[in-house]
Design an enzyme around this catalytic site. Structure first.
Site, PDB file in Angstrom:
ATOM      1  N   GLU A  46       0.867  -1.232  -0.085  1.00 30.65           N
ATOM      2  CA  GLU A  46      -0.071  -0.079   0.099  1.00 30.65           C
ATOM      3  C   GLU A  46       0.747   1.187  -0.272  1.00 30.65           C
ATOM      4  O   GLU A  46       1.928   1.285   0.327  1.00 30.65           O
ATOM      5  CB  GLU A  46      -0.806  -0.039   1.130  1.00 30.65           C
ATOM      6  CG  GLU A  46      -2.155  -0.869   1.185  1.00 30.65           C
ATOM      7  CD  GLU A  46      -1.938  -1.795   2.105  1.00 30.65           C
ATOM      8  OE1 GLU A  46      -2.743  -2.867   1.828  1.00 30.65           O
ATOM      9  OE2 GLU A  46      -1.149  -2.097   2.694  1.00 30.65           O
ATOM     10  N   THR A  47       0.523   2.318  -0.529  1.00 31.90           N
ATOM     11  CA  THR A  47       0.908   3.730  -0.545  1.00 31.90           C
ATOM     12  C   THR A  47      -0.286   4.816  -0.078  1.00 31.90           C
ATOM     13  O   THR A  47      -1.300   4.318  -0.466  1.00 31.90           O
ATOM     14  CB  THR A  47       1.224   4.103  -1.832  1.00 31.90           C
ATOM     15  OG1 THR A  47       2.447   2.995  -2.259  1.00 31.90           O
ATOM     16  CG2 THR A  47       1.986   5.413  -1.659  1.00 31.90           C
TER      17      THR A  47
END
Length: 305
Positions: A46-47
């Site tokens: 994830e970002t």
């Protein structure tokens, strides 16, 4: 246009452990397509993208992207983003409030001697328990047999406190270690229940891995097929809530120390708390340590914003 970013390893107290996270600090004005492209470029599980809050009573709006799509809530992105923002503050706050698609996520800041060392989130939604699958079907997703799956406490079941996962109890640490994702079984079983992630755990923790209460793993779709996530806070919180929910005699606070990532060389420690009163779950929490890894700027082509 340049955007600032920081990367952190989450649910660990040392570099190259836990789950990596990219945090983009200057996200205002970025399009959804640009955010997705940046998340794919980072290629982390994830970002996050930090934007001004819609309600000034909150601290930030946070959008979370995997390499494939935006998601409404996740664990290690909240813990890591809160750690980054609190570490950058002139005076570290005691807590932050993030606006996310799943709802408002309060995050407590963990400090030691005045230094920010991590964070603990409160899940944005109540526990939801939905689809069940057979032990054989769940085992097939993990390249195991039905005998490797425990069903005396709960069947393999989809649970959520903000993001849904198929949660499976495994009979032994040895079976947990030898599990491998089976793409055909994933497509067959998980498509039927509208999910694409399996979180599986065991309470069979050897003395060498104690004082952990559980060891767990999680398989999910990555950029190029099924992959393993080294530390998932949202699934771990959902699992802890499920375990508190199925114990009719339990009231008070259930605390669990849960290890992930060990079998892939990125050991992680997740600390969960579930508060239960009069047979009902009041709140679900998961937290842990963080380590800053990289800081810099990324170039977003003109028009991508």
């Amino acid at each position: 246009m340049q955007r600032r970013y920081i990367t952190v390893d989450v649910f660990t107290d040392r570099a190259f452990g836990g789950n990596p996270l990219g945090v983009v600090l200057d996200a205002e004005g970025l399009s959804t397509e640009a955010m997705q492209a940046i998340a794919t470029e980072f290629n982390y599980s994830e970002t996050t993208f930090v934007l001004p809050p819609q309600d000034k009573a909150n601290d930030a709006q946070v959008r979370i992207f995997t390499v494939r799509s935006e998601i409404p809530f996740a664990g290690h992105p909240n813990v890591g983003t809160a750690f980054v923002l609190a570490s950058r503050a002139a005076k570290a706050p005691a807590r932050l409030r993030f606006e996310e698609k799943a709802g408002l996520v309060p995050v407590e800041i963990l400090s030691d001697g005045g230094r920010v060392i991590g964070a603990e989130l409160t899940a944005p939604q109540a526990l939801q328990r939905t689809n069940e699958v057979s032990a054989a079907a769940a085992a097939a997703c993990l390249s195991l047999t039905a005998a490797d799956v425990k069903t005396d406490r709960h069947a393999p079941q989809v649970v959520s406190v903000g993001l849904p996962f198929l949660v499976v109890e495994i009979a032994s640490r040895e079976a947990l270690r030898r599990a491998r994702p089976d793409a055909a079984a994933f497509a067959r079983t998980l498509a039927e229940i509208g999910r694409d992630v399996v979180y599986f755990y065991t309470g069979d923790v050897p003395a060498s891995e104690q004082p952990l209460d559980l060891q767990a793993r999680m398989f999910h779709p990555g950029a190029s097929g099924l992959s393993e996530d080294p530390a998932t806070g949202s699934a771990t919180a959902a699992c802890a809530a499920l375990l508190a929910d199925i114990d009719p005699a339990r009231d008070g606070e259930l605390r669990l120390r849960i290890g992930l990532g060990v079998d892939m060389g990125r050991p992680s420690l997740l600390l969960t708390r579930v508060r239960k009163q009069a047979g009902a779950i009041n709140s679900v929490h998961v937290g842990g340590g963080c380590v800053k890894m990289m800081e810099g700027t990324l170039n977003v082509p003109g028009g991508a914003g």
